[in-house]
Design a protein around this motif. Structure first.
Motif, PDB file in Angstrom:
ATOM      1  N   ALA A 110      11.506  48.195  46.504  1.00 49.53           N
ATOM      2  CA  ALA A 110       9.912  48.609  47.168  1.00 49.53           C
ATOM      3  C   ALA A 110       9.694  46.961  47.687  1.00 49.53           C
ATOM      4  N   VAL A 111      10.444  46.024  47.082  1.00 49.92           N
ATOM      5  CA  VAL A 111      10.035  44.224  47.865  1.00 49.92           C
ATOM      6  C   VAL A 111      10.519  44.363  49.220  1.00 49.92           C
ATOM      7  N   ARG A 112      12.127  44.944  49.082  1.00 49.28           N
ATOM      8  CA  ARG A 112      13.092  44.831  50.015  1.00 49.28           C
ATOM      9  C   ARG A 112      12.508  46.190  51.196  1.00 49.28           C
ATOM     10  N   ASN A 113      11.152  46.922  50.604  1.00 47.93           N
ATOM     11  CA  ASN A 113      10.729  47.581  51.943  1.00 47.93           C
ATOM     12  C   ASN A 113       9.565  46.429  52.580  1.00 47.93           C
ATOM     13  N   ASN A 114       9.054  45.837  51.587  1.00 46.65           N
ATOM     14  CA  ASN A 114       8.141  45.388  51.756  1.00 46.65           C
ATOM     15  C   ASN A 114       6.783  46.142  51.297  1.00 46.65           C
ATOM     16  N   SER A 115       6.574  46.936  50.090  1.00 41.31           N
ATOM     17  CA  SER A 115       5.514  47.603  50.395  1.00 41.31           C
ATOM     18  C   SER A 115       5.306  47.172  48.980  1.00 41.31           C
ATOM     19  N   LEU A 116       3.731  45.953  48.684  1.00 40.38           N
ATOM     20  CA  LEU A 116       3.228  45.864  47.720  1.00 40.38           C
ATOM     21  C   LEU A 116       2.729  47.145  46.927  1.00 40.38           C
ATOM     22  N   GLN A 117       2.170  48.106  47.797  1.00 43.22           N
ATOM     23  CA  GLN A 117       1.427  49.443  46.740  1.00 43.22           C
ATOM     24  C   GLN A 117       2.643  50.584  45.663  1.00 43.22           C
ATOM     25  N   CYS A 118       3.781  50.076  46.276  1.00 40.33           N
ATOM     26  CA  CYS A 118       4.839  50.470  45.643  1.00 40.33           C
ATOM     27  C   CYS A 118       5.606  49.149  44.295  1.00 40.33           C
ATOM     28  N   VAL A 119       4.985  48.292  44.602  1.00 40.68           N
ATOM     29  CA  VAL A 119       5.570  46.978  43.653  1.00 40.68           C
ATOM     30  C   VAL A 119       4.143  46.916  42.656  1.00 40.68           C
ATOM     31  N   ARG A 120       3.795  47.021  43.277  1.00 38.25           N
ATOM     32  CA  ARG A 120       2.609  47.414  42.005  1.00 38.25           C
ATOM     33  C   ARG A 120       2.370  47.991  40.907  1.00 38.25           C
ATOM     34  N   ILE A 121       2.816  49.599  41.578  1.00 37.20           N
ATOM     35  CA  ILE A 121       2.671  50.549  40.322  1.00 37.20           C
ATOM     36  C   ILE A 121       4.100  50.740  39.783  1.00 37.20           C
ATOM     37  N   LEU A 122       5.545  50.159  40.045  1.00 34.77           N
ATOM     38  CA  LEU A 122       6.120  49.949  39.521  1.00 34.77           C
ATOM     39  C   LEU A 122       6.315  48.872  38.591  1.00 34.77           C
ATOM     40  N   VAL A 123       5.537  47.543  38.421  1.00 30.52           N
ATOM     41  CA  VAL A 123       5.392  46.664  38.122  1.00 30.52           C
ATOM     42  C   VAL A 123       4.365  47.169  36.421  1.00 30.52           C
ATOM     43  N   ALA A 124       3.453  47.677  36.893  1.00 28.17           N
ATOM     44  CA  ALA A 124       2.415  48.525  35.516  1.00 28.17           C
ATOM     45  C   ALA A 124       2.918  48.996  34.931  1.00 28.17           C
ATOM     46  N   TYR A 125       3.778  50.198  34.485  1.00 24.55           N
ATOM     47  CA  TYR A 125       4.417  51.164  34.360  1.00 24.55           C
ATOM     48  C   TYR A 125       5.521  50.562  33.711  1.00 24.55           C
ATOM     49  N   ASP A 126       6.598  49.498  34.715  1.00 25.97           N
ATOM     50  CA  ASP A 126       7.158  48.779  33.394  1.00 25.97           C
ATOM     51  C   ASP A 126       6.925  48.316  32.722  1.00 25.97           C
ATOM     52  N   SER A 127       5.624  47.884  32.489  1.00 23.50           N
ATOM     53  CA  SER A 127       4.434  45.916  31.782  1.00 23.50           C
ATOM     54  C   SER A 127       4.319  47.293  30.559  1.00 23.50           C
ATOM     55  N   ASN A 128       3.601  48.636  30.817  1.00 24.05           N
ATOM     56  CA  ASN A 128       3.104  49.178  30.307  1.00 24.05           C
ATOM     57  C   ASN A 128       4.394  49.873  28.767  1.00 24.05           C
ATOM     58  N   ARG A 129       5.128  50.162  29.737  1.00 23.79           N
ATOM     59  CA  ARG A 129       6.494  50.877  28.701  1.00 23.79           C
ATOM     60  C   ARG A 129       7.035  50.092  27.839  1.00 23.79           C
ATOM     61  N   ARG A 130       7.296  49.007  28.642  1.00 22.42           N
ATOM     62  CA  ARG A 130       7.822  47.024  27.279  1.00 22.42           C
ATOM     63  C   ARG A 130       6.451  47.267  26.444  1.00 22.42           C
TER      64      ARG A 130
END
Length: 219
Positions: A110-130
């Motif tokens: 997502a970072v490589r693709n410069n997709s901030l929206q995808c980055v936000r979703i992935l980080v939010a999900y990973d944080s909640n899971r942790r």
């Protein structure tokens, strides 16, 4: 598009190269070192077709009714989440994550693709899971701060790649979530100190053994 970075150098529009150091991302994510799978079942083929076409209802049906493994891989070795991230298929990404899709290297994608929206979703999900995992463990052990730096090798992180790509929106977001760019020199200094300590202990041990031998011979 494949998510493997083992033999890939990542460059931005200014041709700045940011190659993984010491080891590739694939050597860190052991679950991504598996050999390419054999032929897919009919349900798995339908699953990947639904992901590719953005058919959310079919994806859900195949996961729930047909019990397709959300983390299965296609003949190119890609997971459904990797494909969805490359396609920026937000609804599909959310559906896969809700069904326990493993993030793996997709944040890096997502970072490589410069997709901030995808980055936000992935980080939010990973944080909640942790956070959920930490709560489950807290009853048995003292809670510890979980490292969410998202490392893919010793120095290369999603934040480091965002800096190199010059995507300051992603940089600002990751920094706000606690991601840090680690200083390689600090790591080298720490490694040198550890080596020096081990060498000192080895010399001390040899010295004591020689003294004991000399005392034994003297008797």
């Amino acid at each position: 598009m494949s998510a493997s970075f083992e033999a890939e150098e990542i460059s931005n529009s200014r041709n700045v190269l940011f190659s993984p150091q010491r080891q590739s991302t694939a050597t860190v994510e052991l679950d991504e070192m598996e050999l390419l799978p054999g032929p897919l079942s009919a349900d798995e083929e339908a699953f990947f077709e639904a992901v590719q076409s953005g058919d959310k209802e079919s994806v859900q049906k195949l996961l729930h009714d047909k019990q397709v493994d959300v983390n299965c891989r296609n003949t190119n070795g890609e997971t459904a989440l990797q494909i969805a991230v490359d396609e920026e298929a937000i609804d599909i990404i959310k559906t896969l994550l809700k069904n326990q899709a493993e993030i793996g290297s997709t944040l890096f994608q997502a970072v490589r693709n410069n997709s901030l929206q995808c980055v936000r979703i992935l980080v939010a999900y990973d944080s909640n899971r942790r956070i959920s995992t930490a709560k489950e463990r807290s009853s048995a052990t003292t809670s510890k701060t979980l490292n969410s730096s998202g490392k893919f090798d010793e120095f290369l992180t999603p934040l480091g790649l965002a800096v190199v790509n010059g995507n300051y929106g992603i940089v600002e977001f990751l920094v706000s979530k606690g991601y840090k760019v680690e200083d390689p020199q600090s790591q080298k200094a720490q490694d040198a100190a550890e080596r020096s300590e081990k060498e000192s202990m080895a010399r001390l041990k040899d010295s004591l053994e020689k003294r004991d031998n000399q005392e034994t011979e003297a008797k």
